[in-house]
Design a protein around this motif. Structure first.
Motif, PDB file in Angstrom:
ATOM      1  N   ALA A 114      37.659   5.195-138.082  1.00  0.00           N
ATOM      2  CA  ALA A 114      37.688   3.999-138.579  1.00  0.00           C
ATOM      3  C   ALA A 114      39.063   3.932-139.673  1.00  0.00           C
ATOM      4  O   ALA A 114      39.473   5.037-140.040  1.00  0.00           O
ATOM      5  N   HIS A 115      39.456   2.693-140.062  1.00  0.00           N
ATOM      6  CA  HIS A 115      40.439   2.585-140.949  1.00  0.00           C
ATOM      7  C   HIS A 115      40.012   1.461-141.776  1.00  0.00           C
ATOM      8  O   HIS A 115      39.701   0.355-141.655  1.00  0.00           O
ATOM      9  N   LEU A 116      40.046   1.797-143.313  1.00  0.00           N
ATOM     10  CA  LEU A 116      39.664   0.670-144.261  1.00  0.00           C
ATOM     11  C   LEU A 116      41.014  -0.032-144.833  1.00  0.00           C
ATOM     12  O   LEU A 116      41.822   0.670-145.299  1.00  0.00           O
ATOM     13  N   VAL A 117      40.854  -1.237-144.625  1.00  0.00           N
ATOM     14  CA  VAL A 117      41.950  -2.007-145.245  1.00  0.00           C
ATOM     15  C   VAL A 117      41.506  -2.564-146.478  1.00  0.00           C
ATOM     16  O   VAL A 117      40.583  -3.283-146.511  1.00  0.00           O
ATOM     17  N   LEU A 118      42.311  -2.533-147.480  1.00  0.00           N
ATOM     18  CA  LEU A 118      42.083  -2.813-148.827  1.00  0.00           C
ATOM     19  C   LEU A 118      42.634  -4.139-149.158  1.00  0.00           C
ATOM     20  O   LEU A 118      43.907  -4.054-149.068  1.00  0.00           O
ATOM     21  N   PHE A 119      41.865  -5.102-149.884  1.00  0.00           N
ATOM     22  CA  PHE A 119      42.683  -6.346-150.095  1.00  0.00           C
ATOM     23  C   PHE A 119      42.459  -6.824-151.439  1.00  0.00           C
ATOM     24  O   PHE A 119      42.833  -8.054-151.849  1.00  0.00           O
ATOM     25  N   ASP A 120      41.452  -6.284-152.191  1.00  0.00           N
ATOM     26  CA  ASP A 120      40.956  -6.921-153.461  1.00  0.00           C
ATOM     27  C   ASP A 120      40.330  -5.968-154.510  1.00  0.00           C
ATOM     28  O   ASP A 120      39.795  -4.877-153.812  1.00  0.00           O
TER      29      ASP A 120
ATOM     30  N   PRO B 238      47.402  -2.995-146.963  1.00  0.00           N
ATOM     31  CA  PRO B 238      48.683  -3.894-146.754  1.00  0.00           C
ATOM     32  C   PRO B 238      49.319  -4.784-147.496  1.00  0.00           C
ATOM     33  O   PRO B 238      48.629  -5.428-148.556  1.00  0.00           O
ATOM     34  N   THR B 239      50.340  -5.250-147.146  1.00  0.00           N
ATOM     35  CA  THR B 239      51.206  -6.349-147.975  1.00  0.00           C
ATOM     36  C   THR B 239      50.699  -7.602-148.102  1.00  0.00           C
ATOM     37  O   THR B 239      50.290  -7.852-146.869  1.00  0.00           O
ATOM     38  N   ALA B 240      50.668  -8.388-149.161  1.00  0.00           N
ATOM     39  CA  ALA B 240      50.408  -9.847-149.132  1.00  0.00           C
ATOM     40  C   ALA B 240      51.764 -10.618-149.374  1.00  0.00           C
ATOM     41  O   ALA B 240      52.458 -10.068-150.245  1.00  0.00           O
TER      42      ALA B 240
END
Length: 321
Positions: A109-115, A148-150
């Motif tokens: 698995a890979h966890l993408v964090l965005f907040d 990842p970049t926003a």
């Protein structure tokens, strides 16, 4: 906080929004109590920590600082894109730690964090732009997680880039928006990249309840080296009148033989001669070539079965890399 389906902000508002890639995974809230532990919870509130043992190391990355983060669990394909079909093999194993560990080796698995909702204190009342700055300052990049970049502004370009890369879509977030737990907010807008395809109707299954006597779904296929390959079941996209009209056409074309090269698993299926051509909208295809989230657009009386759906490349779907 959930996003509302919609479209890109007006051009004059573009620089007031940030744009993130829409991920095709399992939403997860990450609780880091600051003691080296970690807890992951799904949208339902279910504890899914044991499902993804490779993410346990995340518990120590912030030391004694407590935090609550928002993100999405993915399983990446060979091109580095989230593959929901691969992820499904990982889900639902919270009570089977042995199987979860084996699957983690086969499909990590890979966890993408965005907040970030908490970091020492509550951050939900702060604007997105500030929360995002705080999240990026944590430098959460590791073997099984990333931030990842926003992109601020340039929404049109961002959306085109997701389409060109075969990604699921885009999430637009107002820079001044607060975090609203449990709310499907207009401050977050999701845009799903949809594709269209011409298909041949090879069968249908009866509807239930108010759809009794009408087709609940049609079974559709596409030509593959001269055979009709089943690509999915379509059950949405009609008005009641359109569904009734389709029912008449289907009954007129009924046959006792399945026209697909292999019989789909469809209880109570009625088979028809594959003469009706339809256009459907869908998001992506599974590895087996089935349409994901298909919906009916229209009948195509202007197309014949011979010229509507060109033969698919052997063993492949037309939009798969």
């Amino acid at each position: 906080m959930l996003a509302t389906p919609g479209s890109l902000p007006a051009a004059g508002q573009d620089m007031h929004w940030a744009y993130e890639t829409k991920q095709d995974g399992q939403r997860a809230v990450v609780y880091l109590p600051g003691d080296g532990g970690v807890t992951l919870r799904a949208r339902s509130g279910e504890d899914i920590t044991a499902t993804y043992p490779e993410l346990r190391a995340l518990g120590g990355v912030l030391g004694r600082t407590a935090a609550v983060l928002d993100g999405e669990v993915l399983v990446l394909d060979e091109q580095g894109r989230g593959d929901f079909q691969l992820l499904q093999s990982r889900m639902g194993l919270a009570r089977s730690p042995g199987r979860a560990a084996r699957r983690a080796e086969q499909a990590p698995a890979h966890l993408v964090l965005f907040d970030v909702m908490r970091l020492g204190g509550d951050l939900t009342g702060q604007p997105y732009a500030r929360r995002r700055q705080t999240l990026e300052s944590l430098s959460l990049e590791g073997p099984f997680w990333s931030t990842p970049t926003a992109l601020v502004g340039h929404g049109e370009e961002a959306l085109r880039a997701t389409r060109a890369s075969g990604l699921e879509g885009l999430v637009c977030k107002r820079l001044d928006s607060v975090y609203e737990p449990g709310v499907r907010s207009l401050s977050w807008i999701k845009i799903r990249n949809m594709r269209t395809a011409d298909v041949l109707v090879g069968g249908w299954v009866p509807g239930k309840g108010r759809l009794s006597g009408l087709p609940g779904a049609v079974l559709v296929g596409q030509r593959d080296a001269g055979r009709l390959r089943y690509v999915g079941s379509v059950g949405t996209g009609w008005s009641q009148a359109e569904r009734a009209g389709l029912a008449r056409l289907l009954r007129a074309a009924e046959t006792g033989h399945c026209p697909f090269d292999s019989v789909p698993r469809a209880a109570e299926a009625h088979w028809v001669r594959p003469r009706l051509v339809g256009e459907v909208r869908y998001s992506t295809r599974t590895r087996a070539g089935l349409l994901r989230q298909p919906s009916w657009l229209r009948l195509r009386p202007d197309l014949t079965p011979e010229d509507s759906a060109a033969d698919l490349p052997q063993g492949r779907s037309p939009d798969l890399p």
